[in-house]
Design a protein around this motif. Structure first.
Motif, mmCIF file in Angstrom:
data_model
loop_
_atom_site.group_PDB
_atom_site.id
_atom_site.type_symbol
_atom_site.label_atom_id
_atom_site.label_comp_id
_atom_site.label_asym_id
_atom_site.label_seq_id
_atom_site.Cartn_x
_atom_site.Cartn_y
_atom_site.Cartn_z
ATOM 1 N N VAL A 1 0.874 -1.374 -0.078
ATOM 2 C CA VAL A 1 -0.047 -0.048 0.077
ATOM 3 C C VAL A 1 0.845 1.404 0.076
ATOM 4 C CG1 VAL A 1 -1.536 1.289 1.300
ATOM 5 C CG2 VAL A 1 -1.895 -1.310 1.000
ATOM 6 N N ASP A 2 2.143 1.153 0.658
ATOM 7 C CA ASP A 2 2.860 2.532 0.804
ATOM 8 C C ASP A 2 3.340 2.644 -0.740
ATOM 9 O OD1 ASP A 2 2.676 2.721 3.515
ATOM 10 O OD2 ASP A 2 4.405 1.517 3.890
ATOM 11 N N ARG A 3 3.717 1.458 -1.579
ATOM 12 C CA ARG A 3 4.240 1.771 -2.976
ATOM 13 C C ARG A 3 3.228 2.324 -3.720
ATOM 14 N NH1 ARG A 3 6.701 -3.138 -1.505
ATOM 15 N NH2 ARG A 3 5.157 -4.565 -2.699
ATOM 16 N N ILE A 4 1.831 1.790 -3.396
ATOM 17 C CA ILE A 4 1.048 2.519 -4.336
ATOM 18 C C ILE A 4 0.823 4.060 -3.896
ATOM 19 C CG2 ILE A 4 -1.742 2.483 -4.664
ATOM 20 C CD1 ILE A 4 -1.723 -0.529 -3.886
ATOM 21 N N GLU A 5 0.851 4.480 -2.595
ATOM 22 C CA GLU A 5 0.607 5.658 -2.390
ATOM 23 C C GLU A 5 1.825 6.561 -3.057
ATOM 24 O OE1 GLU A 5 -2.071 5.556 1.639
ATOM 25 O OE2 GLU A 5 0.059 5.103 1.856
ATOM 26 N N VAL B 1 -0.265 10.528 -3.518
ATOM 27 C CA VAL B 1 -1.224 10.805 -2.503
ATOM 28 C C VAL B 1 -1.568 9.734 -1.298
ATOM 29 C CG1 VAL B 1 -2.693 12.077 -4.235
ATOM 30 C CG2 VAL B 1 -3.071 9.748 -3.989
ATOM 31 N N ARG B 2 -1.958 10.306 -0.362
ATOM 32 C CA ARG B 2 -2.320 9.403 0.708
ATOM 33 C C ARG B 2 -3.797 8.641 0.520
ATOM 34 N NH1 ARG B 2 0.045 7.579 5.601
ATOM 35 N NH2 ARG B 2 1.321 9.170 5.152
ATOM 36 N N LEU B 3 -3.801 7.309 0.577
ATOM 37 C CA LEU B 3 -5.134 6.823 0.231
ATOM 38 C C LEU B 3 -5.718 6.296 1.432
ATOM 39 C CD1 LEU B 3 -4.006 4.351 -2.781
ATOM 40 C CD2 LEU B 3 -4.993 6.685 -2.843
ATOM 41 N N ALA C 1 -7.980 1.341 13.233
ATOM 42 C CA ALA C 1 -8.781 1.357 12.139
ATOM 43 C C ALA C 1 -7.859 1.979 10.982
ATOM 44 C CB ALA C 1 -10.314 1.907 12.127
ATOM 45 N N LEU C 2 -8.350 1.603 9.912
ATOM 46 C CA LEU C 2 -7.996 1.954 8.559
ATOM 47 C C LEU C 2 -9.292 2.835 8.061
ATOM 48 C CD1 LEU C 2 -5.920 -0.812 6.952
ATOM 49 C CD2 LEU C 2 -5.006 1.006 8.197
ATOM 50 N N THR C 3 -9.092 4.369 7.769
ATOM 51 C CA THR C 3 -9.794 4.917 7.128
ATOM 52 C C THR C 3 -9.577 5.591 5.841
ATOM 53 O OG1 THR C 3 -10.307 5.982 9.389
ATOM 54 C CG2 THR C 3 -11.243 7.221 7.463
ATOM 55 N N LEU C 4 -10.345 5.565 4.761
ATOM 56 C CA LEU C 4 -10.282 6.022 3.429
ATOM 57 C C LEU C 4 -10.181 7.400 3.311
ATOM 58 C CD1 LEU C 4 -12.447 3.734 1.409
ATOM 59 C CD2 LEU C 4 -9.830 3.902 1.053
ATOM 60 N N THR C 5 -9.177 8.101 2.660
ATOM 61 C CA THR C 5 -9.220 9.544 2.304
ATOM 62 C C THR C 5 -10.239 9.845 1.041
ATOM 63 O OG1 THR C 5 -7.382 9.329 0.748
ATOM 64 C CG2 THR C 5 -6.746 9.778 3.014
ATOM 65 N N GLN D 1 -10.979 6.545 -1.690
ATOM 66 C CA GLN D 1 -12.592 6.455 -2.053
ATOM 67 C C GLN D 1 -12.438 6.268 -3.648
ATOM 68 O OE1 GLN D 1 -15.035 5.544 0.096
ATOM 69 N NE2 GLN D 1 -15.908 4.726 -1.724
ATOM 70 N N ALA D 2 -11.785 7.451 -4.026
ATOM 71 C CA ALA D 2 -11.730 7.420 -5.505
ATOM 72 C C ALA D 2 -11.086 6.214 -6.428
ATOM 73 C CB ALA D 2 -11.242 8.574 -6.165
ATOM 74 N N TYR D 3 -9.888 5.969 -5.426
ATOM 75 C CA TYR D 3 -9.000 4.651 -5.996
ATOM 76 C C TYR D 3 -9.705 3.525 -5.917
ATOM 77 C CZ TYR D 3 -4.918 1.836 -6.786
ATOM 78 O OH TYR D 3 -4.045 0.903 -7.176
ATOM 79 N N LEU D 4 -10.643 3.450 -4.680
ATOM 80 C CA LEU D 4 -11.347 2.035 -4.401
ATOM 81 C C LEU D 4 -12.410 1.741 -5.718
ATOM 82 C CD1 LEU D 4 -11.880 -0.435 -2.614
ATOM 83 C CD2 LEU D 4 -13.419 1.194 -1.483
#
Length: 305
Positions: free
Chosen positions: A45-49, A54-56, A63-67, A71-74
């Motif tokens: 996930v770090d490599r994707i960001e 950007v921070r995803l 917890a993990l929370t979507l930025t 959300q757009a990437y998902l």
């Protein structure tokens, strides 16, 4: 295999991994799905960001929370992965139709007219998994919420493909014992003295249409029960609760065996609702969708009543 192909495959794996993290709610849950350690998932996930700049995900100990970017990437990831699944399924469909077929049908029509046919369809196409949802809530076929939806009445201009399955006319009915107690309405205006059971759809006003001497008019009616499907209203009417106006298909057995009596037929405006199978058409339509729609047209392609 060239570098571009390898990069594309890595991106596809990244999309699937990111979706697994969101679905699982944690790196450890995703690790069990994708077969990696939690730390390897976190680094991916770090490599994707880092690649996107950007921070995803916002990480906390709980917890993990979507930025917003996450959300757009998902959404993009789910769409691309679904397209990949469809592409592979279309290739597989060149043999025998197979795969999951999501069908949406209205409660009454689905239970009474569609579900009884599914055994024959399953026998004819054993490699198709038919996933049926009976609901009077409209699903968004274009957005992928269903592969085939069976719709009544006018269709919105959505760009979807529609094939006619039949027509259903409306009928006003009541039980003989109710009529013995409350009297039989002879003209539409007599309904003001009756308990008229109606639909509770937001778009369904308590107004019933009639025709007298070639002229159409509407009559406001009232009752003490509303429901979201014609089968329920028919059952209530057959139990002697009141008078209702529903699609004939939903009460045809009760009319046949005398538990319900059609009323005011001389004033019936003859209004019918056309029934369609709606789906995403075109050359990429999966074979499982095509054979199911063909099956419905063959088995239901006549007036329902």
């Amino acid at each position: 295999m060239d570098a571009k192909t390898i990069a594309n495959e890595d991106r596809a794996r990244s999309l699937a991994l990111f979706a697994s993290v969101v679905d699982g709610g944690s790196f450890s849950a995703a690790s069990r799905t994708v077969g990696l350690t939690p730390s390897a998932v976190a680094r991916a996930v770090d490599r994707i960001e880092a690649r996107l700049g950007v921070r995803l995900l916002l990480r906390s100990t709980r917890a993990l929370t979507l930025t917003a970017e996450g959300q757009a990437y998902l959404l993009a990831a789910r769409r691309i992965l679904a397209d990949l699944d469809d592409a592979e399924q279309q290739i597989a469909d060149q043999g025998a139709p197979r795969g999951r077929l999501r069908v949406s049908a209205a409660l009454s029509h689905g239970r009474l007219c569609v579900v009884p046919l599914l055994g024959d369809f399953a026998h004819a196409y054993p490699h198709i998994l038919t996933d049926v949802a009976l609901t009077d809530t409209l699903v968004d076929v274009a957005a992928g919420q269903a592969d085939v939806a069976i719709r009544f009445g006018p269709l919105a201009d959505s760009g979807l493909t529609a094939r006619k399955l039949g027509e259903s006319r409306r009928v006003i009915v009541a039980a003989p014992d109710y009529l013995a107690r409350a009297g039989t309405p002879q003209v539409p205006e007599d309904l003001h003295a009756h308990n008229c059971l109606n639909f509770n759809f937001r778009r369904a006003e308590p107004i019933w249409p009639f025709r007298r001497d070639g002229r159409d008019f509407s009559l406001s009616v009232e009752g003490n029960i509303v429901a979201n499907n014609g089968e329920t209203l028919g059952q209530l009417a057959a139990a002697g609760v009141g008078v209702t106006r529903v699609g004939r298909f939903s009460v045809v057995s009760e009319i046949t065996d005398g538990r319900l009596v059609p009323l005011l037929e001389d004033y019936n405006p003859g209004d019918v609702e056309v029934i369609h199978a709606v789906f995403v058409g075109g050359s990429t339509t999966p074979a499982r969708v095509r054979v199911f729609v063909d099956f419905l047209v063959e088995r239901l392609g006549s007036p329902v009543g």
